[in-house]
Design an enzyme around this catalytic site. Structure first.
Site, PDB file in Angstrom:
ATOM      1  CE1 TYR A  20      -3.388  -2.671   0.086  1.00 19.57           C
ATOM      2  CE2 TYR A  20      -3.806  -2.172   2.385  1.00 19.57           C
ATOM      3  CZ  TYR A  20      -4.104  -2.889   1.243  1.00 19.57           C
ATOM      4  OH  TYR A  20      -5.121  -3.816   1.272  1.00 19.57           O
ATOM      5  CB  THR A  21       0.569   4.489  -0.130  1.00 17.78           C
ATOM      6  OG1 THR A  21       0.648   4.010   1.224  1.00 17.78           O
ATOM      7  CG2 THR A  21      -0.881   4.740  -0.484  1.00 17.78           C
TER       8      THR A  21
END
Length: 333
Positions: A75-76
């Site tokens: 994630y990110t």
């Protein structure tokens, strides 16, 4: 590793041959606090949610009683884990923090170990409460995967093992292999919402039988069930081809429109009804809610206090298509 070795059959352990249902493993925070009824998904931390918005959502969750937070190695680009770890640092023992192995690297030993070490560093954790395999890896023998995961449990690095986006047969195959290493899958993360009910066919009954906690993602259907797309608002369904295809059927959009009508009658937001509908399912441990900011998150958190009675629940359920049983014998449904 892969090829034929990944497909070879395995002997089903004796303890999986029993017809007796298992009791669910009790998953708590390190200080013994039970899981909250909602989980917050930190996918947007460091992406569409900046530092201020991310912190505001974290605080809103804690104010609402949530102690369960979900993230992933991918994630990110790691910002999600890093930010969640920073927010949680002062109260770590009161929380349950879940993350996922980096799926681009697969589920081999080297990938799992390197991913876990990087995630621990980002999160600032000695121990990960729940570690998911993010996706099924057909190229790696399950024996290699679960031998590695069992080792992480034995040395105290991971408390509970979990899988995400697995079919029911994949969970059971993995559960059989896990048993040979004296461990088990305690949690699964499928997609589940009012317009995506496939999990009802085999995943939820399987989890009930095996005592596996079900923590579904996307209770709002990628934003479809918030009603925002009725007025032309843009979002993942308009900007992401995967979501556009996933939720592109006409009946799904009709369902979302009808849900908004019911929400207006009930004096609440469509998102509140959508999350409350998932929450009411006795097979669900904690739906994962998420947002870009605290204002957007509020209707999902409001589901915790919304009284969804039998009549309204039945009306909501009738809006969508109930999937046929696994045998497809409709007379037995």
């Amino acid at each position: 590793m892969g090829g034929a070795a990944a497909c070879r059959p395995f002997a089903v352990p004796l303890n999986l041959r029993s017809c007796n249902r298992r009791s669910m493993t009790k998953i708590t925070s390190p200080d013994g606090t039970p899981l909250s009824r909602l989980c917050f998904g930190a996918m947007q931390f460091g992406g569409k949610a900046d530092d201020d918005d991310s912190l505001a959502m974290y605080e809103a969750c804690r104010d609402a009683g949530l102690n369960f937070f979900d993230t992933a190695h991918v994630y990110t680009d790691g910002a999600s884990e890093t930010m969640l770890g920073r927010f949680a640092a002062t109260e770590r023992d009161r929380l349950v923090i879940a993350t996922k192995v980096s799926f681009p690297g697969g589920s081999g030993r080297a990938s799992i170990l390197s991913s876990v070490e990087e995630s621990r560093g980002r999160l600032g954790l000695d121990v990960i409460d729940v570690l998911y395999l993010h996706r099924w890896d057909a190229e790696t023998p399950l024996e290699e995967t679960f031998e590695t995961l069992a080792g992480l449990q034995r040395d105290g690095t991971v408390r509970h093992l979990a899988v995400s986006n697995f079919a029911a047969w994949q969970v059971m195959k993995a559960q059989g292999v896990a048993a040979t290493f004296d461990t088990r899958i305690d949690m699964i993360q499928p997609m589940y919402n009012l317009v995506k009910r496939q999990a009802e066919v085999e995943i939820l009954p399987m989890a009930r039988d095996q005592g596996i906690a079900v923590v579904p993602y996307s209770p709002l259907g990628g934003g479809l069930l918030t009603g925002k797309y009725r007025d032309g608002t843009e979002g993942r369904l308009t900007s992401d081809a995967r979501y556009a295809k996933r939720y592109g059927l006409d009946w799904m959009h009709r369902c979302a429109a009808d849900l908004a009508v019911l929400a207006e009658e009930a004096g609440t937001a469509p998102a509140t009804l959508a999350v409350a509908w998932v929450l009411r399912n006795p097979d669900i441990a904690a739906p994962i809610v998420s947002a870009r900011n605290a204002e957007q998150l509020a209707p999902s958190l409001a589901a915790l206090s919304f009284d969804l009675d039998d009549a309204l629940h039945a009306r909501i359920t009738a809006l969508s298509q109930t999937p046929p049983p696994a045998t497809d014998r409709l007379e037995e449904a």
